[in-house]
Scaffold this active site. Structure first.
Site, PDB file in Angstrom:
ATOM      1  N   ARG A  98      42.338   1.409 -10.445  1.00 27.88           N
ATOM      2  CA  ARG A  98      42.765   0.408  -9.450  1.00 27.88           C
ATOM      3  C   ARG A  98      43.063   1.032  -8.102  1.00 27.88           C
ATOM      4  NH1 ARG A  98      43.749  -4.550 -11.336  1.00 27.88           N
ATOM      5  NH2 ARG A  98      43.940  -4.788 -13.567  1.00 27.88           N
ATOM      6  N   ILE A 119      46.112  -6.903  -9.530  1.00 30.15           N
ATOM      7  CA  ILE A 119      47.376  -6.207  -9.304  1.00 30.15           C
ATOM      8  C   ILE A 119      47.110  -5.127  -8.263  1.00 30.15           C
ATOM      9  CG2 ILE A 119      49.084  -4.675 -10.369  1.00 30.15           C
ATOM     10  CD1 ILE A 119      48.468  -6.229 -13.008  1.00 30.15           C
ATOM     11  N   ASN A 142      52.158 -12.164  -0.123  1.00 28.94           N
ATOM     12  CA  ASN A 142      51.526 -12.827  -1.265  1.00 28.94           C
ATOM     13  C   ASN A 142      52.101 -14.232  -1.419  1.00 28.94           C
ATOM     14  OD1 ASN A 142      49.989 -13.019  -3.736  1.00 28.94           O
ATOM     15  ND2 ASN A 142      51.900 -12.722  -4.872  1.00 28.94           N
ATOM     16  N   HIS A 162      52.768 -17.206  -4.319  1.00 26.38           N
ATOM     17  CA  HIS A 162      52.846 -17.359  -5.774  1.00 26.38           C
ATOM     18  C   HIS A 162      53.290 -18.798  -6.088  1.00 26.38           C
ATOM     19  CE1 HIS A 162      53.327 -16.111  -9.918  1.00 26.38           C
ATOM     20  NE2 HIS A 162      54.475 -16.776  -9.927  1.00 26.38           N
ATOM     21  N   ASP A 208      55.181  -5.677  -3.178  1.00 30.69           N
ATOM     22  CA  ASP A 208      55.693  -4.344  -3.491  1.00 30.69           C
ATOM     23  C   ASP A 208      55.036  -3.887  -4.779  1.00 30.69           C
ATOM     24  OD1 ASP A 208      57.024  -5.513  -5.576  1.00 30.69           O
ATOM     25  OD2 ASP A 208      59.040  -5.063  -4.859  1.00 30.69           O
ATOM     26  N   GLY A 231      55.914  -3.980  -7.885  1.00 27.69           N
ATOM     27  CA  GLY A 231      56.034  -4.766  -9.105  1.00 27.69           C
ATOM     28  C   GLY A 231      55.086  -5.952  -9.065  1.00 27.69           C
ATOM     29  N   GLU A 233      52.202 -24.864  -0.658  1.00 24.76           N
ATOM     30  CA  GLU A 233      51.679 -23.516  -0.365  1.00 24.76           C
ATOM     31  C   GLU A 233      50.980 -23.534   0.993  1.00 24.76           C
ATOM     32  OE1 GLU A 233      49.400 -21.493  -3.431  1.00 24.76           O
ATOM     33  OE2 GLU A 233      50.295 -22.727  -4.981  1.00 24.76           O
TER      34      GLU A 233
HETATM   35  C1  GAR Z   1      47.227 -20.513  -5.483  1.00 25.38           C
HETATM   36  O1  GAR Z   1      47.911 -21.499  -6.232  1.00 25.38           O
HETATM   37  C2  GAR Z   1      48.058 -19.248  -5.407  1.00 25.38           C
HETATM   38  O2  GAR Z   1      49.431 -19.496  -5.317  1.00 25.38           O
HETATM   39  C3  GAR Z   1      47.710 -18.596  -6.728  1.00 25.38           C
HETATM   40  O3  GAR Z   1      46.336 -18.808  -6.869  1.00 25.38           O
HETATM   41  C4  GAR Z   1      45.983 -20.032  -6.220  1.00 25.38           C
HETATM   42  C5  GAR Z   1      44.827 -19.767  -5.288  1.00 25.38           C
HETATM   43  O4  GAR Z   1      44.337 -20.962  -4.771  1.00 25.38           O
HETATM   44  N1  GAR Z   1      48.029 -17.210  -6.727  1.00 25.38           N
HETATM   45  C6  GAR Z   1      48.506 -16.564  -7.779  1.00 25.38           C
HETATM   46  O5  GAR Z   1      48.698 -17.104  -8.852  1.00 25.38           O
HETATM   47  C7  GAR Z   1      48.761 -15.082  -7.559  1.00 25.38           C
HETATM   48  N2  GAR Z   1      49.531 -14.570  -8.641  1.00 25.38           N
HETATM   49  P1  GAR Z   1      43.390 -20.967  -3.500  1.00 25.38           P
HETATM   50  O6  GAR Z   1      42.254 -19.989  -3.817  1.00 25.38           O
HETATM   51  O7  GAR Z   1      42.882 -22.378  -3.438  1.00 25.38           O
HETATM   52  O8  GAR Z   1      44.178 -20.562  -2.316  1.00 25.38           O
END
Ligand code: GAR
Length: 216
Positions: A68, A95, A110, A112, A144, A146, A177
């Protein structure tokens, strides 16, 4: 105001990327996207970027299993070449390693789809329903070392309804989001984010700082 140069890392459909593009084009976000990078060749995100004349690059992860950090080295090279200042993980399903984090300290954001630190990881909307929480939401945080653990910049809250499915809750969260990611980037562009310990303080704030409470 200076436009912050973004490098957006994606893996899939890119609705968050689209919201950022739209806010830049509307003039409500002082940023420009220097490059969109996907680990997936067929990510719809790449098409979205090209449609807006944004450089779109596929960096394949094939051959980098168990390496990675080497893969992240390729990302760093591309991001630096494009003069990227702030790295945006917009549905980037990998990751990240210290190679990327050290190259962009507190310059990786990021998104989430849960209220961290609850429900880190994957399939978190389903997990929230199954757990029976009454509220969920989304979190923008600095990357970060984690998984989903970095300092929290903004969160938005949505209700979880009795008849919610994974899809209905996901789309309610996604709508938020699309708002808070751009808002977090704009706070960065305005130089208003300060890190104190693991807290992110929003300076010069006459509004609600890093909170973003949604009225359903
Ligand atoms: C979003 O819901 C984002 O929060 C999630 O993937 C989706 C991407 O949607 N991310 C994660 O789960 C990261 N751990 P998008 O491609 O339509 O923006």
């Amino acid at each position: 105001m200076n436009k912050v140069k973004l490098g957006v890392l994606v893996s899939g459909r890119g609705s968050n990327l689209q919201a950022i593009i739209d806010n830049i084009e509307k003039g409500s976000l002082s940023a420009e996207i220097a490059v969109v990078i996907s680990d997936q060749a067929d990510a719809f995100s790449l098409e979205r970027a090209r449609k807006h004349n944004i450089p779109a690059v596929h960096i394949s992860a094939k051959g980098y299993k168990g390496k990675r950090d080497e893969y992240d080295g390729l990302l760093v090279e591309e991001l630096r070449k494009r003069g990227v200042e702030l790295v945006i993980l917009a549905g980037f399903m990998r990751i990240i390693t210290p190679t990327l984090i050290k190259a962009f300290p507190y310059r990786i954001m990021n998104i989430h789809p849960a209220l961290l630190p609850s429900f880190p990881g994957l399939h978190v909307q389903k997990a929230a329903i199954e757990h029976g929480v009454r509220f969920s939401g989304c979190t923008v945080h600095f990357g970060d070392e984690g998984m989903d653990t970095g300092p929290i910049i903004i969160q938005a809250v949505v209700p979880v309804l009795d008849n919610d499915t994974e899809d209905t809750l996901s789309s309610r969260i996604l709508a938020q989001e699309h708002k808070i990611f751009s808002r977090a980037i704009q706070l960065y562009a305005e130089g208003r984010l300060t890190i104190k310990g693991r807290r992110v303080v929003v300076t010069g704030s006459e509004d609600k700082g890093g909170q973003f409470l949604i009225n359903p």
